[in-house]
Design a protein around this motif. Sequence first.
Motif, PDB file in Angstrom:
ATOM      1  N   LEU A 317      -6.038 -14.881  23.366  1.00 43.61           N
ATOM      2  CA  LEU A 317      -7.222 -14.610  24.340  1.00 43.61           C
ATOM      3  C   LEU A 317      -7.071 -14.741  25.781  1.00 43.61           C
ATOM      4  O   LEU A 317      -7.956 -14.424  26.616  1.00 43.61           O
ATOM      5  CB  LEU A 317      -8.425 -15.626  24.079  1.00 43.61           C
ATOM      6  CG  LEU A 317      -8.934 -15.458  22.806  1.00 43.61           C
ATOM      7  CD1 LEU A 317      -9.812 -16.402  22.025  1.00 43.61           C
ATOM      8  CD2 LEU A 317     -10.674 -14.124  22.795  1.00 43.61           C
ATOM      9  N   ASN A 318      -6.063 -15.206  26.140  1.00 45.16           N
ATOM     10  CA  ASN A 318      -5.615 -16.305  27.467  1.00 45.16           C
ATOM     11  C   ASN A 318      -4.535 -14.529  28.169  1.00 45.16           C
ATOM     12  O   ASN A 318      -4.636 -14.688  29.471  1.00 45.16           O
ATOM     13  CB  ASN A 318      -5.125 -17.611  27.407  1.00 45.16           C
ATOM     14  CG  ASN A 318      -4.748 -17.492  28.875  1.00 45.16           C
ATOM     15  OD1 ASN A 318      -5.605 -17.831  29.565  1.00 45.16           O
ATOM     16  ND2 ASN A 318      -3.551 -17.999  29.889  1.00 45.16           N
ATOM     17  N   LYS A 319      -4.428 -13.621  27.217  1.00 40.78           N
ATOM     18  CA  LYS A 319      -3.693 -12.817  27.477  1.00 40.78           C
ATOM     19  C   LYS A 319      -4.437 -11.146  26.930  1.00 40.78           C
ATOM     20  O   LYS A 319      -3.621 -11.009  25.874  1.00 40.78           O
ATOM     21  CB  LYS A 319      -2.474 -12.674  27.253  1.00 40.78           C
ATOM     22  CG  LYS A 319      -1.380 -14.121  28.264  1.00 40.78           C
ATOM     23  CD  LYS A 319      -1.149 -13.424  29.354  1.00 40.78           C
ATOM     24  CE  LYS A 319      -0.413 -14.752  30.360  1.00 40.78           C
ATOM     25  NZ  LYS A 319       0.570 -14.791  29.616  1.00 40.78           N
ATOM     26  N   PRO A 320      -4.917 -10.950  26.965  1.00 42.81           N
ATOM     27  CA  PRO A 320      -5.744  -9.728  27.300  1.00 42.81           C
ATOM     28  C   PRO A 320      -4.934  -8.897  26.561  1.00 42.81           C
ATOM     29  O   PRO A 320      -5.256  -7.610  25.836  1.00 42.81           O
ATOM     30  CB  PRO A 320      -7.065  -9.326  27.715  1.00 42.81           C
ATOM     31  CG  PRO A 320      -7.412 -10.823  28.300  1.00 42.81           C
ATOM     32  CD  PRO A 320      -6.048 -11.470  28.680  1.00 42.81           C
ATOM     33  N   ASP A 321      -3.884  -8.048  27.430  1.00 46.06           N
ATOM     34  CA  ASP A 321      -3.198  -7.630  26.912  1.00 46.06           C
ATOM     35  C   ASP A 321      -2.008  -7.246  26.021  1.00 46.06           C
ATOM     36  O   ASP A 321      -1.947  -6.558  24.811  1.00 46.06           O
ATOM     37  CB  ASP A 321      -3.059  -7.089  28.620  1.00 46.06           C
ATOM     38  CG  ASP A 321      -1.329  -7.978  28.591  1.00 46.06           C
ATOM     39  OD1 ASP A 321      -2.033  -9.550  28.606  1.00 46.06           O
ATOM     40  OD2 ASP A 321      -0.636  -8.131  29.699  1.00 46.06           O
TER      41      ASP A 321
END
Length: 503
Positions: A317-321
């Motif tokens: 969730l902290n890195k959506p990519d």
Amino acid sequence: MEPTTFLYTLLLTTFFIYTALLLIRKKRTPPLPPGPTGLPLVGSLPFLDPSLHTYFADLSKKYGPIFSLQLGSKLAVVISSSSLARDVLREHDNIFANHDVNEAGLTISYGGNDIAMSPNGPTWRMLRRICVREMLSPHSLDAVSSIRQQEMRSTVRHIHASSGNPVDIGAEIFLNVMNIVTNTMWGGTLEGDRETESVGQDFKELVANIMDLLGRPNVSDFFPALARFDLQGVKRKMTVLREKFDNIFERMIEKKSYDEGKRTKDLLEFMLRMEREGGDSKTPFTMSHVKALLLDMFTGGTDTTSTTVEWAMAELLNKPDILKKLQEEIDQIVGRDKLVEESHLPQLHFLSLVIKETLRLHSPLPFLVPHCPSSSCIIGGYRIPEGTRVFINVWAIQRDPSNWTDPLEFKPERYLQQGLQRDFAGKDFDYFPFGSGRRICAGIAMAERMVGYLLATIVHSFDWKLPEGKDVDLSEKFSIVMKKAIPLVAIPTPRLSKNELYN
């Protein structure tokens, strides 16, 4: 020369020779590792930081990759480099094969009768053999795959019922793992007269309390001579928690009837048969061993697995990519018209990279389980006396910039680089989240399946977003199992093509 003068000369010469030999011996004997001086009697106890993993990492920057500190009457040595970890866990594995057992661990394990606390020897080998062959082998795991599938479907249904509303991901996953573990152990979940979610929350708190006591500084451990007084009441509190588990185990055991001609269906039936037969030809197997192993499976299998999935979701969730890339891989292999199955996992290569990176940054046990040498040993040119408590700071080693580029960044792709392929076998000492050597975690195969199946299912079945105005919090709460300081709460939205897949 007069006799008296000769005698004085002889004594004086002998004294000087003896003193010289002592000095030479002292000079040749390797010293203890360097470290803070501490105070009389209590040593460095007053200066310990609650976040022990970062406190030890900071001390290693000052004193080096191996340092010692006096904790009451107990000497502790901390290892913070991959090369020294190799020396301890591979080169001198036979000397460091015992774990340092504290009072809380001794109490909860029915007197050290489980895998983690039992000393290296015939009993420990028997206990490990039972777990690895009877419950955690590939064949045993395949035999109960339907249990995991059933509980995964139940989790999907439950999350779907909360669509659009905040969900405590850690609590949801813990309930799933709890039912899988208990169903595997004795053929039933922990459902009672109350709702399953309520039972799950009670057990989550029970396991959390056990882990808290296991990691809590205890006077009895720092001053063994005072252990019988239990000054902080840790033993008394742990006994109460053990009795709560005991009540459950007794009920489960009473339901089982031993039938010599009956095929063993679960771990409890197998262990009860072994207990009735008295163990193997060399080692007795008692009811204390039965209960201690059940407790091992429950506490070791639930808390670490659910915590790892929660950390993975927080990083995604902290890195959506990265989350999007993972969803695309699962969509390509599974499609959006069906649910993930365990048979898909070997094809989900990016998923395995995500799990590896999660376990690098968030090793479930930041110090593994502290080791204890059975004899004095030389590590890194320093002497580690018999009985020392040895911490392997795997949390620091797996974030060491000399081992890893951008060590604090969540980068699953890093394992695609030449020379950076890593696994969980404990052969690479810059990456060993499950430990190494003969005391390596017995549940690696099950952990891989459970974490992979859970993570793939919840990111494939749902899109996730944080509640309005919230950011991902990656702060840690130090304990035996490294948890998130703030539970991860997110909002799910269905993403599969058919609504009936959620029913």
